[in-house]
Design a protein around this motif. Sequence first.
Motif, PDB file in Angstrom:
ATOM      1  N   HIS A 196       0.841  -1.206   0.000  1.00 11.64           N
ATOM      2  CA  HIS A 196       0.000   0.000   0.000  1.00 11.64           C
ATOM      3  C   HIS A 196       0.872   1.251   0.000  1.00 11.64           C
ATOM      4  CE1 HIS A 196      -2.568  -3.182   1.767  1.00 11.64           C
ATOM      5  NE2 HIS A 196      -3.446  -2.677   0.921  1.00 11.64           N
ATOM      6  N   ALA A 197       1.942   1.219   0.787  1.00 10.60           N
ATOM      7  CA  ALA A 197       2.876   2.347   0.813  1.00 10.60           C
ATOM      8  C   ALA A 197       3.505   2.543  -0.565  1.00 10.60           C
ATOM      9  CB  ALA A 197       3.952   2.117   1.864  1.00 10.60           C
ATOM     10  N   LEU A 198       3.848   1.443  -1.231  1.00 14.88           N
ATOM     11  CA  LEU A 198       4.424   1.543  -2.576  1.00 14.88           C
ATOM     12  C   LEU A 198       3.417   2.144  -3.555  1.00 14.88           C
ATOM     13  CD1 LEU A 198       6.905   1.029  -4.331  1.00 14.88           C
ATOM     14  CD2 LEU A 198       6.011  -1.271  -4.763  1.00 14.88           C
ATOM     15  N   GLY A 199       2.134   1.815  -3.392  1.00 15.95           N
ATOM     16  CA  GLY A 199       1.097   2.411  -4.231  1.00 15.95           C
ATOM     17  C   GLY A 199       1.026   3.918  -4.049  1.00 15.95           C
ATOM     18  N   ILE A 200       1.106   4.364  -2.812  1.00 15.24           N
ATOM     19  CA  ILE A 200       1.085   5.806  -2.525  1.00 15.24           C
ATOM     20  C   ILE A 200       2.321   6.475  -3.120  1.00 15.24           C
ATOM     21  CG2 ILE A 200       1.245   7.523  -0.669  1.00 15.24           C
ATOM     22  CD1 ILE A 200      -0.506   5.533   1.008  1.00 15.24           C
ATOM     23  N   ILE A 201       3.479   5.858  -2.926  1.00 19.40           N
ATOM     24  CA  ILE A 201       4.719   6.414  -3.481  1.00 19.40           C
ATOM     25  C   ILE A 201       4.633   6.476  -5.000  1.00 19.40           C
ATOM     26  CG2 ILE A 201       7.190   5.957  -3.784  1.00 19.40           C
ATOM     27  CD1 ILE A 201       7.103   4.778  -0.882  1.00 19.40           C
ATOM     28  N   THR A 202       4.062   5.449  -5.609  1.00 19.22           N
ATOM     29  CA  THR A 202       3.918   5.435  -7.068  1.00 19.22           C
ATOM     30  C   THR A 202       3.037   6.583  -7.537  1.00 19.22           C
ATOM     31  OG1 THR A 202       4.225   3.037  -7.138  1.00 19.22           O
ATOM     32  CG2 THR A 202       3.159   4.052  -9.049  1.00 19.22           C
ATOM     33  N   LEU A 203       1.899   6.786  -6.871  1.00 28.07           N
ATOM     34  CA  LEU A 203       1.006   7.883  -7.262  1.00 28.07           C
ATOM     35  C   LEU A 203       1.679   9.241  -7.061  1.00 28.07           C
ATOM     36  CD1 LEU A 203      -2.397   6.559  -5.885  1.00 28.07           C
ATOM     37  CD2 LEU A 203      -1.651   6.673  -8.287  1.00 28.07           C
ATOM     38  N   LEU A 204       2.419   9.401  -5.978  1.00 26.01           N
ATOM     39  CA  LEU A 204       3.146  10.655  -5.754  1.00 26.01           C
ATOM     40  C   LEU A 204       4.214  10.869  -6.832  1.00 26.01           C
ATOM     41  CD1 LEU A 204       3.538  10.570  -1.858  1.00 26.01           C
ATOM     42  CD2 LEU A 204       2.060  12.100  -3.211  1.00 26.01           C
ATOM     43  N   THR A 205       4.883   9.796  -7.220  1.00 27.74           N
ATOM     44  CA  THR A 205       5.902   9.886  -8.267  1.00 27.74           C
ATOM     45  C   THR A 205       5.272  10.237  -9.607  1.00 27.74           C
ATOM     46  OG1 THR A 205       7.247   8.290  -7.068  1.00 27.74           O
ATOM     47  CG2 THR A 205       7.818   8.665  -9.373  1.00 27.74           C
ATOM     48  N   GLY A 214       2.627  12.012  -9.889  1.00 25.75           N
ATOM     49  CA  GLY A 214       2.337  13.441  -9.730  1.00 25.75           C
ATOM     50  C   GLY A 214       3.564  14.294 -10.014  1.00 25.75           C
ATOM     51  N   LEU A 215       4.711  13.844  -9.550  1.00 29.29           N
ATOM     52  CA  LEU A 215       5.970  14.535  -9.830  1.00 29.29           C
ATOM     53  C   LEU A 215       6.241  14.573 -11.331  1.00 29.29           C
ATOM     54  CD1 LEU A 215       8.643  15.726  -8.532  1.00 29.29           C
ATOM     55  CD2 LEU A 215       9.547  13.398  -8.785  1.00 29.29           C
ATOM     56  N   ALA A 216       6.028  13.438 -11.997  1.00 33.44           N
ATOM     57  CA  ALA A 216       6.218  13.371 -13.450  1.00 33.44           C
ATOM     58  C   ALA A 216       5.253  14.318 -14.160  1.00 33.44           C
ATOM     59  CB  ALA A 216       6.022  11.936 -13.941  1.00 33.44           C
ATOM     60  N   TRP A 217       4.016  14.370 -13.680  1.00 37.00           N
ATOM     61  CA  TRP A 217       3.014  15.270 -14.269  1.00 37.00           C
ATOM     62  C   TRP A 217       3.472  16.724 -14.152  1.00 37.00           C
ATOM     63  CZ3 TRP A 217      -0.283  19.037 -12.147  1.00 37.00           C
ATOM     64  CH2 TRP A 217      -1.327  19.452 -12.973  1.00 37.00           C
ATOM     65  N   LEU A 218       3.990  17.096 -12.981  1.00 36.81           N
ATOM     66  CA  LEU A 218       4.513  18.456 -12.800  1.00 36.81           C
ATOM     67  C   LEU A 218       5.693  18.707 -13.747  1.00 36.81           C
ATOM     68  CD1 LEU A 218       4.434  18.795  -8.911  1.00 36.81           C
ATOM     69  CD2 LEU A 218       2.980  20.012 -10.559  1.00 36.81           C
ATOM     70  N   ALA A 219       6.562  17.734 -13.857  1.00 39.23           N
ATOM     71  CA  ALA A 219       7.717  17.879 -14.755  1.00 39.23           C
ATOM     72  C   ALA A 219       7.263  18.044 -16.204  1.00 39.23           C
ATOM     73  CB  ALA A 219       8.645  16.678 -14.617  1.00 39.23           C
ATOM     74  N   ARG A 252       4.828  19.545 -17.183  1.00 30.77           N
ATOM     75  CA  ARG A 252       4.325  20.918 -17.315  1.00 30.77           C
ATOM     76  C   ARG A 252       5.432  21.944 -17.055  1.00 30.77           C
ATOM     77  NH1 ARG A 252       1.312  17.345 -17.468  1.00 30.77           N
ATOM     78  NH2 ARG A 252      -0.811  17.366 -18.171  1.00 30.77           N
ATOM     79  N   ARG A 253       6.673  21.471 -17.157  1.00 31.42           N
ATOM     80  CA  ARG A 253       7.873  22.319 -17.071  1.00 31.42           C
ATOM     81  C   ARG A 253       8.014  23.029 -15.734  1.00 31.42           C
ATOM     82  NH1 ARG A 253      11.392  20.949 -20.254  1.00 31.42           N
ATOM     83  NH2 ARG A 253      12.369  22.961 -20.214  1.00 31.42           N
ATOM     84  N   LYS A 254       7.558  22.416 -14.658  1.00 31.03           N
ATOM     85  CA  LYS A 254       7.633  23.031 -13.333  1.00 31.03           C
ATOM     86  C   LYS A 254       9.037  22.969 -12.733  1.00 31.03           C
ATOM     87  CE  LYS A 254       3.254  23.937 -13.245  1.00 31.03           C
ATOM     88  NZ  LYS A 254       2.752  25.270 -13.396  1.00 31.03           N
ATOM     89  N   PHE A 255       9.950  22.267 -13.395  1.00 35.46           N
ATOM     90  CA  PHE A 255      11.310  22.144 -12.890  1.00 35.46           C
ATOM     91  C   PHE A 255      12.320  22.795 -13.838  1.00 35.46           C
ATOM     92  CE2 PHE A 255       8.842  18.630 -11.178  1.00 35.46           C
ATOM     93  CZ  PHE A 255       9.020  18.839  -9.815  1.00 35.46           C
ATOM     94  N   GLY A 256      11.826  23.696 -14.671  1.00 34.72           N
ATOM     95  CA  GLY A 256      12.701  24.425 -15.587  1.00 34.72           C
ATOM     96  C   GLY A 256      13.449  23.510 -16.535  1.00 34.72           C
ATOM     97  N   ALA A 257      14.730  23.778 -16.678  1.00 33.61           N
ATOM     98  CA  ALA A 257      15.560  23.027 -17.620  1.00 33.61           C
ATOM     99  C   ALA A 257      15.682  21.550 -17.248  1.00 33.61           C
ATOM    100  CB  ALA A 257      16.947  23.656 -17.701  1.00 33.61           C
ATOM    101  N   ARG A 258      15.435  21.217 -16.010  1.00 37.04           N
ATOM    102  CA  ARG A 258      15.552  19.816 -15.558  1.00 37.04           C
ATOM    103  C   ARG A 258      14.242  19.033 -15.715  1.00 37.04           C
ATOM    104  NH1 ARG A 258      19.198  22.319 -11.707  1.00 37.04           N
ATOM    105  NH2 ARG A 258      21.222  21.316 -11.920  1.00 37.04           N
ATOM    106  N   SER A 259      13.216  19.677 -16.206  1.00 41.32           N
ATOM    107  CA  SER A 259      11.904  19.031 -16.280  1.00 41.32           C
ATOM    108  C   SER A 259      11.914  17.732 -17.073  1.00 41.32           C
ATOM    109  CB  SER A 259      10.868  20.001 -16.863  1.00 41.32           C
ATOM    110  OG  SER A 259      10.623  21.035 -15.951  1.00 41.32           O
ATOM    111  N   ALA A 260      12.557  17.723 -18.231  1.00 40.27           N
ATOM    112  CA  ALA A 260      12.569  16.505 -19.057  1.00 40.27           C
ATOM    113  C   ALA A 260      13.262  15.361 -18.325  1.00 40.27           C
ATOM    114  CB  ALA A 260      13.246  16.774 -20.401  1.00 40.27           C
ATOM    115  N   ALA A 261      14.368  15.657 -17.644  1.00 40.54           N
ATOM    116  CA  ALA A 261      15.089  14.619 -16.906  1.00 40.54           C
ATOM    117  C   ALA A 261      14.263  14.113 -15.722  1.00 40.54           C
ATOM    118  CB  ALA A 261      16.440  15.149 -16.425  1.00 40.54           C
ATOM    119  N   VAL A 262      13.612  15.024 -15.009  1.00 38.45           N
ATOM    120  CA  VAL A 262      12.759  14.621 -13.885  1.00 38.45           C
ATOM    121  C   VAL A 262      11.631  13.729 -14.403  1.00 38.45           C
ATOM    122  CG1 VAL A 262      11.127  15.435 -12.123  1.00 38.45           C
ATOM    123  CG2 VAL A 262      13.322  16.617 -12.452  1.00 38.45           C
ATOM    124  N   SER A 263      11.030  14.112 -15.506  1.00 38.82           N
ATOM    125  CA  SER A 263       9.926  13.338 -16.082  1.00 38.82           C
ATOM    126  C   SER A 263      10.365  11.924 -16.456  1.00 38.82           C
ATOM    127  CB  SER A 263       9.371  14.060 -17.311  1.00 38.82           C
ATOM    128  OG  SER A 263       8.407  13.267 -17.959  1.00 38.82           O
TER     129      SER A 263
END
Length: 159
Positions: free
Chosen positions: A66-75, A77-82, A84-95
């Motif tokens: 269950h914890a892994l499921g939560i971590i996966t969904l949060l990750t 979310g991080l990819a979704w933000l990336a 949308r270029r929320k991490f500037g020049a590093r967005s593609a790498a974060v994604s």
Amino acid sequence: MYGLTQLGVIHTLISLVAVFAGLWAFFRDQRINPDNTAGKVYLYATILTCVTGFGIFAHGGFGKPHALGIITLLTLGLAWLADRRKFGARSAAVSVCAYSITFLFHMIPAVTEGSTRLPLGSPLLADAEAPQLKVVTGVLLLLYLAGATWQVRRLKAGP
């Protein structure tokens, strides 16, 4: 079937769709791209895998899966933000790293459940705490690190 509930069977089938879509994306595009069919199938199947997993309590209650499921969904979310270029020049790498690590997150329970359930009647490993699983998880982590490094270098090199 295989010691799974009906929800467990549905969860497993959805997760297999995600894994095959992820493999398809890696082999075709060298990454999981949420803008194409393979990436979308992977993304939605991964979300559904997490959601259906929250209803499975085979080991008594809220646990590591269950914890892994939560971590996966949060990750995701991080990819979704990336994306949308929320991490500037590093967005593609974060994604690319975020989507790839979610694939690793699929592999951990796949190997654990597969090796502790199969073959029927004589599984490869006795339980999820078997030391061999730590070795396999370590190898999977190394494969992720090598793949993510290659993906980021490929991004820097350009098309």
